[in-house]
Design a protein around this motif. Structure first.
Motif, PDB file in Angstrom:
ATOM      1  N   CYS A   1      -1.458   5.157   8.906  1.00 54.42           N
ATOM      2  CA  CYS A   1      -1.087   4.202   9.690  1.00 54.42           C
ATOM      3  C   CYS A   1      -1.531   2.660   8.847  1.00 54.42           C
ATOM      4  O   CYS A   1      -0.888   1.547   9.429  1.00 54.42           O
ATOM      5  N   ARG A   2      -1.791   2.526   7.714  1.00 58.27           N
ATOM      6  CA  ARG A   2      -2.086   1.437   6.929  1.00 58.27           C
ATOM      7  C   ARG A   2      -0.963   1.291   5.838  1.00 58.27           C
ATOM      8  O   ARG A   2      -0.841   0.166   5.392  1.00 58.27           O
ATOM      9  N   ALA A   3      -0.160   2.097   5.738  1.00 56.51           N
ATOM     10  CA  ALA A   3       0.743   2.576   4.460  1.00 56.51           C
ATOM     11  C   ALA A   3       1.881   1.445   4.699  1.00 56.51           C
ATOM     12  O   ALA A   3       2.231   1.202   5.781  1.00 56.51           O
ATOM     13  N   ASP A   4       2.588   0.817   3.642  1.00 54.24           N
ATOM     14  CA  ASP A   4       3.612   0.232   3.589  1.00 54.24           C
ATOM     15  C   ASP A   4       4.845   1.111   3.346  1.00 54.24           C
ATOM     16  O   ASP A   4       5.856   1.409   3.708  1.00 54.24           O
TER      17      ASP A   4
ATOM     18  N   ASP B   1      -1.349  -0.736  -4.564  1.00 52.71           N
ATOM     19  CA  ASP B   1      -2.427  -0.078  -4.065  1.00 52.71           C
ATOM     20  C   ASP B   1      -2.164   1.008  -3.518  1.00 52.71           C
ATOM     21  O   ASP B   1      -1.493   1.387  -2.632  1.00 52.71           O
TER      22      ASP B   1
ATOM     23  N   CYS C   1       1.710   4.427  14.980  1.00 50.16           N
ATOM     24  CA  CYS C   1       0.754   3.591  14.583  1.00 50.16           C
ATOM     25  C   CYS C   1       1.100   2.774  13.221  1.00 50.16           C
ATOM     26  O   CYS C   1       0.436   1.778  12.680  1.00 50.16           O
ATOM     27  N   MET C   2       2.193   3.199  12.678  1.00 49.90           N
ATOM     28  CA  MET C   2       2.733   2.454  11.613  1.00 49.90           C
ATOM     29  C   MET C   2       3.227   1.083  11.739  1.00 49.90           C
ATOM     30  O   MET C   2       3.695   0.627  12.714  1.00 49.90           O
ATOM     31  N   LYS C   3       3.227   0.492  10.593  1.00 51.92           N
ATOM     32  CA  LYS C   3       3.651  -1.003  10.663  1.00 51.92           C
ATOM     33  C   LYS C   3       5.317  -1.005  10.809  1.00 51.92           C
ATOM     34  O   LYS C   3       5.976  -0.208  10.019  1.00 51.92           O
TER      35      LYS C   3
ATOM     36  N   GLU D   1      -5.201   8.048   9.156  1.00 46.95           N
ATOM     37  CA  GLU D   1      -5.633   6.655   8.780  1.00 46.95           C
ATOM     38  C   GLU D   1      -4.777   6.159   7.535  1.00 46.95           C
ATOM     39  O   GLU D   1      -4.518   5.124   7.844  1.00 46.95           O
ATOM     40  N   ALA D   2      -4.499   6.901   6.759  1.00 47.91           N
ATOM     41  CA  ALA D   2      -3.581   6.627   5.513  1.00 47.91           C
ATOM     42  C   ALA D   2      -2.299   6.125   6.030  1.00 47.91           C
ATOM     43  O   ALA D   2      -1.832   5.126   5.653  1.00 47.91           O
TER      44      ALA D   2
ATOM     45  N   GLU E   1       0.931  -1.198   0.059  1.00 51.40           N
ATOM     46  CA  GLU E   1       0.042  -0.071   0.098  1.00 51.40           C
ATOM     47  C   GLU E   1       0.837   1.273   0.146  1.00 51.40           C
ATOM     48  O   GLU E   1       1.678   1.516   0.954  1.00 51.40           O
TER      49      GLU E   1
END
Length: 371
Positions: free
Chosen positions: A230-233, A193, A257-259, A227-228, A170
């Protein structure tokens, strides 16, 4: 006019201010062009090619700075170069002064006339001398981010395009301008994505029409950005405020919150960066890790693809260089208000309002500088 083009001395900077073809055009207009020996080797241009184009080759930069009326470069002058600038001399290059008080102070002290590529405007407020490097940097940001995502480079071990049966990575692109558009193009091409965030409804509409279902668009506010991210790669920072420091859009708190192993690529680092945790890096040591997040913040990304970048840059900088050399900088700016927006420092005064405001100078009005 005598025009000097020194060899770039910034870390891993292989671009050059003038190509042999540009030298030939300047010489055809009756100007003397001095090139520092070896200046073009990074783009595959030999001293012999420059001589054949009409240039004189000088063994060191000192002679150029001492005897040339205009210095044409790519990157901002380094400390050794700043020390050689003199009053009345024209410097024509990228400057990015707002986040760089030391360089600004040195230019002010020199008395030189400094014209910044990045603030020269075009119709509709465009930045035509910045655009080609923004295109290059936007496209490179995905290459750099994809490499940084590899496990061997500290990343999550994610392939942006995925494979059948495995979801793609992502990519979040913050800013839908030239950098963001080119980054999104590359990421979409890899099969990632992709989501692009921007604050302009008109820009989002244009992006939506162009990419259709291949990339998503989202209005950039604090909640959507959080939100964006936090879900990003991979997050690409692609925001720009012309001439001013970039806004800090991603705070250190947001990294929590990031991976782990996700990557931030800050293309705005020349203007101070748009992530709170950004600091300039080099091609020799391009990344660092904060809170398990990989940061790529190379301040001269296009220098790595020097030949493409130099020719793209010369396509847009040469016409103004010819105008300055043919008419003198004042007359050139009086007759071209777009070029006049490139004036950042003159005779010991800061002339560009955004730089003056950012760094606390009393700006010299443009009409006074041109009087």
């Amino acid at each position: 006019m005598r025009i000097g083009c020194p060899r770039e001395i910034k870390n891993r900077e292989y671009r050059v201010g003038l190509t042999p073809e540009s030298v030939k055009e300047l010489a055809r207009h009756g100007h003397d062009v001095w090139i520092e020996a070896g200046a073009g080797l990074g783009i595959g241009a030999s001293d012999a090619e420059y001589r054949a184009a009409g240039a004189e080759i000088r063994d060191d930069a000192g002679a150029l700075f001492a005897e040339c009326e205009m210095i044409v470069k790519v990157k901002e002058p380094q400390p050794a170069e700043l020390a050689m600038l003199r009053a009345g001399q024209i410097l024509y290059t990228y400057l990015h002064l707002a986040p760089d008080p030391d360089q600004t102070a040195a230019l002010v002290s020199s008395g030189a006339t400094a014209i910044a590529y990045e603030t020269v405007t075009g119709p509709g407020g465009a930045l035509p001398l910045l655009k080609p490097m923004s295109q290059v940097a936007g496209r490179m940001s995905i290459q750099a981010g994809a490499t940084a995502l590899e496990k061997a480079h500290g990343g999550r071990g994610v392939l942006l395009g995925g494979v059948p049966g495995v979801m793609p990575g992502e990519v979040i692109v913050i800013g839908g301008g030239v950098v963001g558009f080119n980054a999104a193009q590359m990421a979409v091409g890899l099969g990632a994505d992709v989501t692009i965030l921007d604050r302009s409804p008109e820009q989002l509409e244009r992006l939506g029409i162009h990419f259709e279902s291949r990339a998503k668009t989202c209005f950039s506010n604090e909640a959507n950005l959080m939100e964006a991210v936090c879900r990003a790669d991979l997050v690409i920072g692609a925001v720009l405020v012309p001439g001013a420091a970039a806004p800090k859009l991603v705070s250190r708190e947001m990294l929590k919150c990031m991976k782990p192993g996700a990557v931030l690529v800050d293309v705005a680092i020349d203007q101070g960066g748009c992530f709170e945790t950004s600091r300039p890096t080099t091609h020799d040591d391009p990344t660092y890790v904060i809170d398990d997040i990989v940061h790529y913040c190379v301040a001269n990304m296009p220098g790595a693809v020097a030949r493409t970048s130099t020719y793209a840059l010369n396509n847009v900088t040469l016409p103004h260089a010819l105008r300055i050399a043919d008419l003198g900088w004042k007359q050139a700016m009086r007759t071209d208000p777009h070029l006049a927006q490139g004036l950042n420092v003159h005779a010991g005064r800061v002339t560009y309002p955004a730089v003056a405001e950012e760094l606390g100078y009393e700006p010299l009005p443009l009409d006074e500088a041109l009087a």
